[in-house]
Structure formats: structure tokens, C-alpha cells
Design a protein around this motif. Structure first.
Motif, PDB file in Angstrom:
ATOM      1  N   GLY A   3       0.904  -1.251   0.114  1.00 20.29           N
ATOM      2  CA  GLY A   3      -0.100  -0.147   0.103  1.00 20.29           C
ATOM      3  C   GLY A   3       0.780   1.346   0.115  1.00 20.29           C
ATOM      4  N   LEU A   5       2.367   3.626   1.725  1.00 20.70           N
ATOM      5  CA  LEU A   5       2.871   3.990   2.996  1.00 20.70           C
ATOM      6  C   LEU A   5       3.931   5.329   2.747  1.00 20.70           C
ATOM      7  CD1 LEU A   5       3.585   0.521   4.399  1.00 20.70           C
ATOM      8  CD2 LEU A   5       1.526   2.120   4.266  1.00 20.70           C
ATOM      9  N   ARG A   9       9.385   8.764   0.491  1.00 22.05           N
ATOM     10  CA  ARG A   9       8.661   9.989  -0.318  1.00 22.05           C
ATOM     11  C   ARG A   9       8.095  11.022   0.553  1.00 22.05           C
ATOM     12  NH1 ARG A   9       4.581   6.041  -0.625  1.00 22.05           N
ATOM     13  NH2 ARG A   9       2.725   6.782   0.218  1.00 22.05           N
TER      14      ARG A   9
ATOM     15  N   GLU B  73       6.112   0.519  -1.973  1.00 25.76           N
ATOM     16  CA  GLU B  73       5.625   1.770  -1.723  1.00 25.76           C
ATOM     17  C   GLU B  73       5.660   3.040  -2.772  1.00 25.76           C
ATOM     18  OE1 GLU B  73       7.175   2.335   1.941  1.00 25.76           O
ATOM     19  OE2 GLU B  73       6.473   0.476   2.729  1.00 25.76           O
ATOM     20  N   MET B  75       5.705   5.590  -5.494  1.00 29.01           N
ATOM     21  CA  MET B  75       4.583   6.136  -6.206  1.00 29.01           C
ATOM     22  C   MET B  75       5.192   7.138  -7.424  1.00 29.01           C
ATOM     23  SD  MET B  75       2.240   5.022  -4.403  1.00 29.01           S
ATOM     24  CE  MET B  75       0.617   5.911  -4.794  1.00 29.01           C
ATOM     25  N   TYR B  79       1.327  10.819  -6.925  1.00 23.30           N
ATOM     26  CA  TYR B  79       0.856   9.911  -5.915  1.00 23.30           C
ATOM     27  C   TYR B  79      -0.506   9.113  -6.034  1.00 23.30           C
ATOM     28  CZ  TYR B  79       3.318  13.161  -2.604  1.00 23.30           C
ATOM     29  OH  TYR B  79       4.111  13.768  -1.877  1.00 23.30           O
ATOM     30  N   ARG B  82       0.880   3.583  -7.939  1.00 23.83           N
ATOM     31  CA  ARG B  82       1.881   2.855  -7.370  1.00 23.83           C
ATOM     32  C   ARG B  82       2.720   1.921  -8.230  1.00 23.83           C
ATOM     33  NH1 ARG B  82      -0.383   0.217  -2.778  1.00 23.83           N
ATOM     34  NH2 ARG B  82      -1.579  -1.051  -4.387  1.00 23.83           N
TER      35      ARG B  82
END
Lengths: 170, 509
Positions: A3, A5, A9, B73, B75, B79, B82
């Protein structure tokens, strides 16, 4: 699919980050009322006792009606991050506690709200026009869900068998 | 077979070899093997760890940090998507679902016609595909191994009269445990880590894990080697590896290769480095059934719907449909909302089927670097590609309903639940980047090949247009989206183009 998280970033850029940073002083002023048992507080490696309480409060609403505290897991997860990412996460926690309720018209901090009010704040984050805030919510949600659904004791209710290899004895 | 674990070394280590390969996935593994077979002194570097069967514990929380870039994670900059990529010896071939499809002829023809690619016609590649498929034991997945999630897709496709069929894979000895995306504890995957790298190692190739390449060393006309950090188990640098070599093969994925290239300040007179990124962006649609589906059991993907996939130029049927199922953490994160509504869906977990619609994307993204040196992925889903996503998601919902789903969930915010065909046109309004979880498992095309240096980073041989001795042999090469799972084509292109690397080595010597 773990997922979205935070790790590696930047989440809280733009208005959200600025707002949270601006409230850094407020966080300091309003950090009373978050006491933890001394032994537990001493075990925390990244989260402050106040941040630990906020993370648990958010986690409980994410996982409701399941009653499960995610603070220890989140604290452990943060230790695997670099300092810059840790700082962003801590700012996000401060934002949720101090600023997000204000945006929904509440003058109290998140942990002082009733459950339904907390849900309102979180729902607003989930559908916020800001991609950063949505990502921030998703990150909090993902951490809470990861902590709960990674646990074998959560699987029976789902009818999920879990690993077919005996990983504990390998 | 011997591999060096970078985490066990400190200080500054130097090597002189004929060729250094960056990355150990489909492209890097094949390049390493072909060079070793040719008698070259070759050294391959992998950023991630060396994992064994015993490490594959089938736990999401344990395996994602071990197998995936940025713990799974990573991205896009907005955002919205993914982007999954491998980070261990074997690269993405360790966690992928082993699907093996050849590049469509129409795609290869378009590469030649529109992107000045030479030597990659279907007839050129056919014997190479044949050899790769033999070596990796590619075979049709037997229909009897189709799990209920895939049977639902098959049933829905049949009832609607759509085009569909079984898939091929590179597994031998599969037990059907269903944890492919977390690595195989039964070592059934016939991938780079199991098949290619051990043979290369046996032929003398040195293969290093935990080695993060920071820079390709060059003088702007020729490569001279690479510099890498040796990472400890905690990911922190603890040593340095300096490799001198007249040949460098870049095979660190469309994201990683471009990032290394940018960080190395490679010559880029036409500004193409990192550009042209495609992602095959996809979304998941969930169906709730009366009977237990238990989609986590068995081979995850064994059937496809190709009704909405037409590779002819200008086609607006550019979406591939197959199954998608996640274990509890992944499933819970994908579902929208929180609290009671979310929990109610989770309690239906054994009764849900999940399909994915993946777009053969026209839009292009770009890879750059963050200030801390990590890749930054710029990619915005254009409206034409979004319409394809809607087309695919709507088809998934229709297939699920036709197969008997009581309800279909589009995991948008707010969630959209559909119970009948007449409601399907609501999907277009909710399926937008940022409002629904999108993911990419096939990044490609950031260092495209082609004979026109104004449009391509590398020549059709795989060698950089401006930098002699630098070859790119991974999915970065694709001038367009491939439209099918890319691993087989990456293996094949790497084998096909490795002959140019070997030829360059002979001329250099």
C-alpha cells in the motif's frame, strides 16, 4: 501490495506541510494530556508519547469496530525510515492532531473529538482535493491495516488460511 | 554457485573485468549469462539482497520490504499510481506472476516503421523466443490448475461471448500455494535467479547483491566502469565497490536504469534520457459472490480476456483484462473507506473475485532524480488512457456480473457499488487518478532504442548512441508500451542484443 506508505517519499509538501510546520510550536504548547506508562514511553524509539497516542487514536477509527492499538507497530516501522521521511511522518501526525480538525470546524484536537467527529475528519482527508493529504491519509490507513491484517489472529475471521509454509520453524 | 553478499564487505573493493552488468532481473540475468557463455569476465551488481527459498515465508509484511523497491511503496510524483519493481537477486522475476507472452507482431512492426528500430522483426525474434522459452520451461498453464477466481473470469467471458484464453507461464513443480507475488518457497519459478544466474556463476561470473550503483564512469565518449555502494542489511552504505570495465550493461529496470543514467550525467544531446516511460497503469474491480472464491489459493493468473486489445495503429481498444488477487494486507489497503464499512468488505474476503484492467498506454512519463538521488516518476494519466481504463473497468464489472456476482465494487473514493448492468455507466465518473487506486507492474520505455539519435537513447543494437561500450538491455528499451506482460520479451531482447555486446567486447580487446 502493501500500500501507499510513507517511506522514501515526501508527503507533506505544500500547504499541508507548511501548516503542520507552523503548528510545531502549538504542538509543543498543547502536548499535555498524552501521558503513557513510563515503561511504554521508554520503549518508543521514534514516536513521542503524544504522537503515540495520536497514532493509536487514528488506528482505532481506521480499524473500527476492531479494537487494536497500532502505535508500537508504527514506531517500529518508522525506525526503518531515513530521518527526512521520519520527520515528514511526524509532521503528518501533528497535522492530523492539530490542524485537520480545525479544517472541519472543530476547535479541539483530534484525540479530544468523539468517534463520529474523528471519522468526519478522517473522511475529509480521504477525499481531500490535495493529493498530498489524500496520500497522507492513505499512508496512515495503510499502516493501521498492515499491522492488523498481517497478524495470524486476524485471519480466522476472514476465512484466510495464511502461509502454507511453516515460517516460524524455518 | 557463488554469490557475494555486499553486506558482508566493508571498505573499498576494486575489480577489473571485461563487462559489468547493472541489475539481475530478466535483462541483467540474461546479459550476464550470455557474456559468461562467451567467455567474458563479467560481474553483475544487484541493489537488493540475495534471497533463498528459506527466506520466502509467504508473509506480506516480511516479503514486501525484501522483494520490492521502496518496500512496494514507490509512487508516481502525483501519488496517483503505485509502481512496483523488484529489488533482489533475480529482480522482478522473483515476485512476478510468471506470465509469458511474446511481443505482438503489430507492436514490433510499429517499432520498425515509426521508431526506426532495425533487426527486431517478429521473424528475427522468433528463434530467440523459442530458445528462451525452452530454457525457461515455458508452457501453457493446464486448465485444471485454474483457480476459482480465474474460472470466474473464464465464465464471465464465455457468457458474454468475449475473446479470452488461457495463459502460459514459466513454472515447474508449482504447488499452487498462491503466494507468487511474495516469492516462491518451492523454487518453482524458472526465472533469472534460478535458471540464468546460477549457470552464469558456474561459468565464472561474479554476482554481487547489496550493491547500489551510484554512477557509470565515463569520459563522455566511452564507458570506463561503475561505482557502487555496498549496503548493509539496514540499507545503509558500509563499503564501496569500484569496477573498471570497457563494457557496461544497464539492466536495472525502466525506472532504475534511467535513474542511474541521469545520475551519471550520460550524454543526452536530444533530451531523451528518462523520457518515454510507459506504465501499463491498471485498476482492480471486485465482485462479491454467493459461493466461496478463495482467490488467494492456486496460480494467481491463468486466464485473460483480450477482447479489448487491438494493437493496430490508432486503436482505441487498448486494455488487457486478467485476474488480480491480493492477500489480506494488500486487499485491505486497496478497499476504500475505513471503519465499519471497510471491515464489512473484509469479512467477505473469501467470497470476492478480483479482476484487473491494464491499459496499453499511449501517454508518456519521465524519470528524473530527487534531490536525495532516488528516482522521481513523472506520469499523468491522459484522458485517452483514462477512457481506456474506464472501458476496461466497465468490462471487468460486466464480466463479474455475467459470472454471477451479486455486487461489484469499484474501489474509488467514495466507493461505487454496482448491482446491475444498467449502473455500469457510473464507472466513468468515479474512475480518476487520485480517486481510485491505480498501480503499475510493467514500467518500460525510459531509454528507448532506435536508429535515430534525436528520438532514441540507444541504437537498435542496444548500444548508447553517444557513449561507446554502454548497452541497455532491459524494459527501458521499448519505444512504446508493449501491451502484454514484458518479462519474456525482456529476456529475449537481452539474449538477442547480447551478441552486439560480445561483438563490441571482441573489438575492444
Amino acid at each position: 501490495m502493501v500500500g501507499m506508505l510513507w517511506s522514501r517519499r515526501r508527503l507533506m509538501i505544500g500547504a499541508a506541510l507548511t501548516g503542520a510546520a507552523a503548528l510545531g510550536g502549538v504542538w509543543g504548547l498543547r502536548s499535555s494530556g498524552y501521558s503513557l506508562p513510563a515503561e511504554l514511553a521508554g520503549e518508543l524509539r521514534v514516536l513521542s508519547p503524544a504522537q503515540f497516542v495520536v497514532v493509536n487514536a487514528v488506528g482505532r477509527r481506521i480499524l473500527a469496530p476492531v479494537d487494536h492499538d497500532v502505535g508500537r507497530f508504527v514506531d517500529g516501522y518508522l525506525t526503518g525510515m531515513n530521518r527526512a521521511d521520519q520527520r515528514d511522518v511526524l509532521l503528518l501526525i501533528g497535522f492530523v492532531e492539530q490542524l485537520a480538525p480545525l479544517l472541519e470546524g472543530y476547535a479541539r484536537r483530534f484525540t479530544a473529538l468523539k468517534a463520529a467527529e474523528q471519522d468526519e475528519v478522517l473522511a475529509a482527508l480521504e477525499s481531500n482535493p490535495s493529493a498530498q493529504l489524500r496520500a497522507g491519509f492513505q499512508a496512515l490507513k495503510s499502516l493501521a491495516l498492515m499491522d492488523y491484517y498481517r497478524r495470524p489472529e486476524s485471519w480466522a475471521a476472514l476465512g484466510y488460511d495464511g502461509p502454507v509454509v511453516d515460517f516460524l520453524n524455518r | 554457485m557463488s554469490f557475494e553478499r555486499g553486506r558482508h564487505h566493508t571498505g573499498r573493493i576494486r575489480h577489473d573485468v571485461d563487462a559489468v552488468v547493472i541489475g539481475t532481473g530478466a535483462g541483467g540475468g540474461m546479459a550476464c549469462l550470455e557474456l559468461a557463455r562467451a567467455g567474458a569476465r563479467v560481474l553483475a551488481l544487484e541493489e537488493g539482497p540475495l534471497l533463498t527459498q528459506e527466506d520466502m515465508v509467504q508473509r506480506e509484511d516480511v516479503m514486501f520490504p525484501l522483494l520490492y523497491q521502496e518496500r512496494g511503496e514507490r509512487m508516481t510524483a502525483d501519488y496517483a499510481i503505485r509502481v512496483m519493481g523488484g529489488r533482489c537477486i533475480g529482480g522482478s522475476t522473483v515476485h512476478n506472476t510468471n506470465l509469458c507472452k511474446r511481443a505482438p507482431d503489430a507492436i514490433l512492426e510499429a517499432w520498425e516503421r515509426q521508431h526506426a528500430v532495425s533487426g527486431l522483426r517478429a521473424s528475427d525474434l522468433a528463434p530467440i523466443y523459442d530458445s528462451v522459452e525452452r530454457e525457461l520451461s515455458v508452457s501453457a498453464i493446464p486448465p485444471e490448475l485454474r483457480n476459482e477466481n480465474n474460472r470466474i473470469l473464464e465464465r464471465g467471458v464465455a457468457r458474454l461471448g468475449l475473446r479470452g484464453g488461457g495463459l502460459r507461464h514459466n513454472r515447474v513443480g508449482c504447488t499452487g500455494s498462491g503466494f507468487c507475488e511474495l516469492g516462491c518457497p518451492f523454487n518453482a519459478k524458472q526465472n533469472s535467479a534460478k535458471v540464468l544466474l546460477p549457470e552464469a556463476s558456474g561459468l565464472g561470473a561474479q554476482i554481487w547483491s547489496d550493491a547500489h550503483v551510484t554512477r557509470i564512469v565515463h569520459d563522455r565518449s566511452r564507458v570506463q566502469g561503475v561505482e557502487a555502494q555496498l549496503l548493509g542489511a539496514d540499507g545503509a552504505p558500509r563499503g564501496e565497490l569500484v569496477v573498471r570495465a570497457p563494457l557496461v550493461v544497464l539492466a536495472g529496470s525502466a525506472i532504475g536504469s534511467a535513474a542511474v543514467g541521469v545520475n551519471s550525467n550520460l550524454p543526452d544531446p536530444y533530451g531523451r534520457l528518462g523520457h518515454g516511460l510507459r506504465l501499463h497503469p491498471g485498476t482492480v474491480i471486485v465482485g462479491l459472490f454467493e459461493q466461496r472464491v478463495e482467490g488467494w489459493k492456486g496460480i494467481p493468473q491463468s486466464y485473460e480476456c483480450t477482447e479489448f486489445l487491438d494493437f493496430r495503429e490508432g486503436s482505441q481498444r487498448r486494455v488487457w483484462i486478467t485476474t488480480a488477487f491480493a492477500h489480506p494486507v494488500g486487499a485491505s489497503v486497496m478497499l476504500p473507506g475505513f471503519g465499519g464499512d471497510h471491515r464489512a468488505w473484509m469479512l467477505q474476503y473469501p467470497y470476492v473475485a478480483a479482476l484487473t484492467a491494464m491499459v496499453h498506454d499511449e501517454g508518456e512519463g519521465r524519470v528524473s532524480l530527487r534531490s536525495d538521488g532516488r528516482p522521481h516518476i513523472h506520469y499523468e494519466l491522459g484522458e485517452r488512457d483514462r477512457q481506456q481504463l474506464v472501458l476496461g473497468a466497465t468490462a471487468c464489472a460486466r464480466i463479474l456480473l455475467a459470472a454471477g456476482a451479486r455486487r461489484v465494487l469499484v474501489p474509488s473514493v467514495p466507493a461505487l457499488v454496482i448491482e446491475r448492468e444498467s449502473e455500469l455507466d457510473r464507472i466513468g465518473a468515479v474512475l480518476r487518478p487520485g480517486s481510485a487506486p491505480l498501480s503499475s507492474v510493467h514500467p518500460m520505455g525510459s531509454m528507448a532504442l532506435g536508429d535515430d539519435p534525436r528520438r532514441a537513447v540507444v541504437q537498435s543494437s542496444g548500444e548508447h548512441h553517444q557513449l561507446q561500450g554502454l548497452f541497455v538491455l532491459d524494459g527501458s528499451l521499448f519505444p512504446t508500451s508493449l501491451g502484454v506482460p514484458p518479462q519474456l520479451t525482456i529476456y529475449t531482447l537481452a539474449r538477442h542484443l547480447a551478441r552486439h555486446v560480445i561483438e563490441r567486447l571482441r573489438r575492444t580487446a
